[in-house]
Design an enzyme around this catalytic site. Structure first.
Site, PDB file in Angstrom:
ATOM      1  N   LYS A 198     -45.567  12.598  16.119  1.00  0.00           N
ATOM      2  CA  LYS A 198     -45.244  13.375  17.350  1.00  0.00           C
ATOM      3  C   LYS A 198     -45.757  14.737  16.690  1.00  0.00           C
ATOM      4  O   LYS A 198     -45.016  15.450  15.837  1.00  0.00           O
ATOM      5  CB  LYS A 198     -43.814  13.368  17.551  1.00  0.00           C
ATOM      6  N   CYS A 307     -43.908  27.138   4.588  1.00  0.00           N
ATOM      7  CA  CYS A 307     -42.476  26.906   4.141  1.00  0.00           C
ATOM      8  C   CYS A 307     -42.420  27.415   2.559  1.00  0.00           C
ATOM      9  O   CYS A 307     -41.231  27.413   2.295  1.00  0.00           O
ATOM     10  CB  CYS A 307     -42.231  25.271   4.004  1.00  0.00           C
ATOM     11  N   GLU A 404     -34.264  31.865   5.831  1.00  0.00           N
ATOM     12  CA  GLU A 404     -35.703  31.613   6.072  1.00  0.00           C
ATOM     13  C   GLU A 404     -36.210  32.668   7.423  1.00  0.00           C
ATOM     14  O   GLU A 404     -35.670  32.034   8.388  1.00  0.00           O
ATOM     15  CB  GLU A 404     -36.035  30.262   6.115  1.00  0.00           C
TER      16      GLU A 404
END
Ligand code: NAP
Ligand code: MG
Length: 513
Positions: A198, A307, A404
């Site tokens: 997905k 990331c 983050e």
């Protein structure tokens, strides 16, 4: 910071864009069972460029059944490792042969500069399939010279086999759409698994084109199924499905935790590649030009939507002002604009949602008393543009330093000496990556060892390769992708013990016979 122009979407994309964007299940393309679709946006303009099928739990169920059938009955399971390798190599070749179109799709869908998409995303994606093609013939177990105390003749042949884990659900993010698909599919296919993939709702296009290339390469039907749709429906259905043996996820730590909970139903195996708030440490004895350019690239690469972004820049006190000014200069002069403009160094953020999220952090920084040394605002133009931002006058406990942001926003923090830096760098729930800049090799070794992070870059940053394991300590993830780490992600280990002569086993237990 200067802004670049807005060129038209390349004509070469029209044939692909004109086609319906459907689900690839069991080798067939079809609309979602519900008939629903969702819009796909060009983040540089905010305009809709395509509509994609919005698959949900019913489509996932069909895809899982197709993958199960392909895994248990299809030609895939009987293919030799060498032939499996040839197919993976061919996918790598097809990615390379269509590299410009794939890179254009990434720019259109994600916003990143075309040159980066071509040189980084697409090139690494082709590499991952080729690297994994080589592993197909090398996924092997061991033999063991065993010593069983209650069977002193020890006349056994003991060995392990590594077998594919089965049907794998893979849920990927929008920051490197094609590359994340390759990082997930390459190792799973090398191990002999069948997959339901997905893509992120923000960036489904390159995965659909990859689906076509996978068919062109000749993979049997049902081995790779691609279901576009929302995370809360299609993604959640993968994580909860009893027919999925393993789920591999890349995205936010928050959703990673939901995946673990959903996976508990059938105790499917889980690997996670999650967020980070990575420290990038510049010592005063570093090569300053390299460190300054490296610190800027560590945060501004891919609009900061990485990331492993070096978002906490620790600078040794004596050189703090110089490094801050140097990184600030790069931010100020950075050309921000449409990824199709060849002058663009930084594109828009991926979505309105991400744009709002970064703005929320910029506001929180200002409200908390931080100084926007450079940038700190949004761009007043269509699309989801943010100024490259350097924040100073912060402390380790502020929201902009702790959480983050996933945007082009770096916080600069001075440090005094070697004694404090490891503790401060490690003072985070994350542990994905870290950077160290110094000419002193002992210092580099010492700090690299103390950092609780899955990857440490010394005098460089964001160096990725298919042969390198990648993943996080602490809340940055579970497991390692790439290299041998991927084998553990997509194989089960079977220990087999064979008595060379049939043994008459004692009724009550273990006595030798
Ligand atoms: P996200 O929600 O974690 O999305 C990642 C993937 O998970 C997407 O395919 C998403 O689908 C899917 N998903 C969402 N909710 C789900 C659920 N309940 N069950 C199963 N799958 C689900 O990330 P995001 O919202 O796009 O971004 C939010 C933040 O995540 C970012 O700001 C950043 O901090 C972090 N992030 C990290 C990475 C990374 O590489 N580690 C990548 C992207 C984002 P849809 O997109 O279709 O909803
Ligand atoms: Mg989402």
């Amino acid at each position: 910071m200067t802004t670049a122009s807005t060129p038209a979407v390349p004509q070469t994309l029209q044939p692909f864009l004109a086609k319906p964007k459907q689900l690839m299940i069991n080798g067939q393309w079809s609309a979602a069972k519900s008939g629903e679709t969702f819009d796909v946006f060009n983040p540089a303009s905010g305009e809709v460029v395509a509509q994609c099928a919005a698959g949900d739990a019913k489509d996932i169920d069909q895809a899982v059944k197709a993958a199960r059938k392909a895994f248990e009955q299809g030609p895939w399971s009987k293919l030799s490792p060498s032939d499996r390798g040839k197919l993976l190599w061919k996918i790598g070749d097809l990615i390379e042969a269509n590299n410009e179109e794939l890179a254009q799709l990434e720019t259109l869908d994600n916003g990143k500069p075309y040159g980066i998409a071509l040189a980084v995303d697409v090139a690494l994606a082709a590499d991952m399939f080729r690297y994994m093609a080589g592993w197909c013939t090398k996924i092997q177990g061991d033999t063991f010279p065993i010593t069983v105390p209650y069977a002193p003749d020890n006349d056994f042949h003991a060995f392990t086999l590594k077998e594919p884990v089965g049907v794998v659900g893979q849920i990927i993010p929008w920051n490197f759409p094609l590359l994340m698909a390759a990082w997930k599919l390459g190792p799973a296919l090398a191990a002999g698994c069948c997959v339901v993939l997905k893509p992120a709702e923000q960036t489904p296009l390159s995965a659909l084109r990859l689906g076509e290339l996978i068919q062109e390469a000749g993979l049997p039907e049902g081995v790779v199924n691609i279901v576009t749709g929302m995370g809360e429906t299609a993604g959640a259905a993968i994580a909860a499905h009893d027919g999925v043996d393993k789920v591999a996820f890349t995205g936010s730590t928050e959703v990673g935790k939901l995946i673990i909970k959903a996976a508990a139903g059938n105790l499917k195996k889980v690997t996670l590649e999650l967020g980070g708030k990575s420290p990038n440490v510049v010592y005063k004895d570093a090569d300053m030009d390299a460190a300054i350019a490296g610190a800027a690239s560590a945060i501004f690469f891919n609009q900061g939507q990485v990331c492993s972004a070096g978002s906490r820049l620790f600078i040794e006190e004596d050189v703090f002002d110089d490094v801050l000014a140097g990184v600030g200069d790069i931010a100020k002069n950075m050309k921000v604009g449409d990824g199709f403009d060849s002058a663009t160094e930084m594109g828009p953020l991926v979505s309105k949602e991400q744009h709002d999220r970064v703005k929320h952090y910029l506001d929180a920084g200002k409200a908390g008393g931080a100084t926007m040394a450079v940038g700190g605002g949004l761009l007043d133009r269509p699309g989801y543009f943010v100024q490259p931002t350097v924040i100073a006058n912060v402390n380790d406990d502020m929201k902009v330093v702790k959480e983050e942001i996933f945007g082009p926003v770096v916080t600069a923090l001075p440090f005094k000496d070697d004694r404090e830096i490891a503790d401060r760098a490690n003072d985070t729930d994350y542990g994905l990556a870290a950077g160290v800049w110094t000419k002193d090799i002992s210092k580099a070794h010492k700090l690299a060892k103390s950092l609780r992070a899955g990857s440490v870059w010394v005098n460089c940053y964001n160096i990725f390769d298919a042969a390198l394991p990648f993943g996080g300590y602490k809340q940055s993830g579970l497991g390692r992708e790439g290299a041998k780490g991927s084998q553990a992600m997509f194989t089960e280990m079977k220990t087999t013990i064979i008595a060379r002569e049939p043994r008459k086993m004692p009724r009550m237990g273990m006595a030798a016979e």
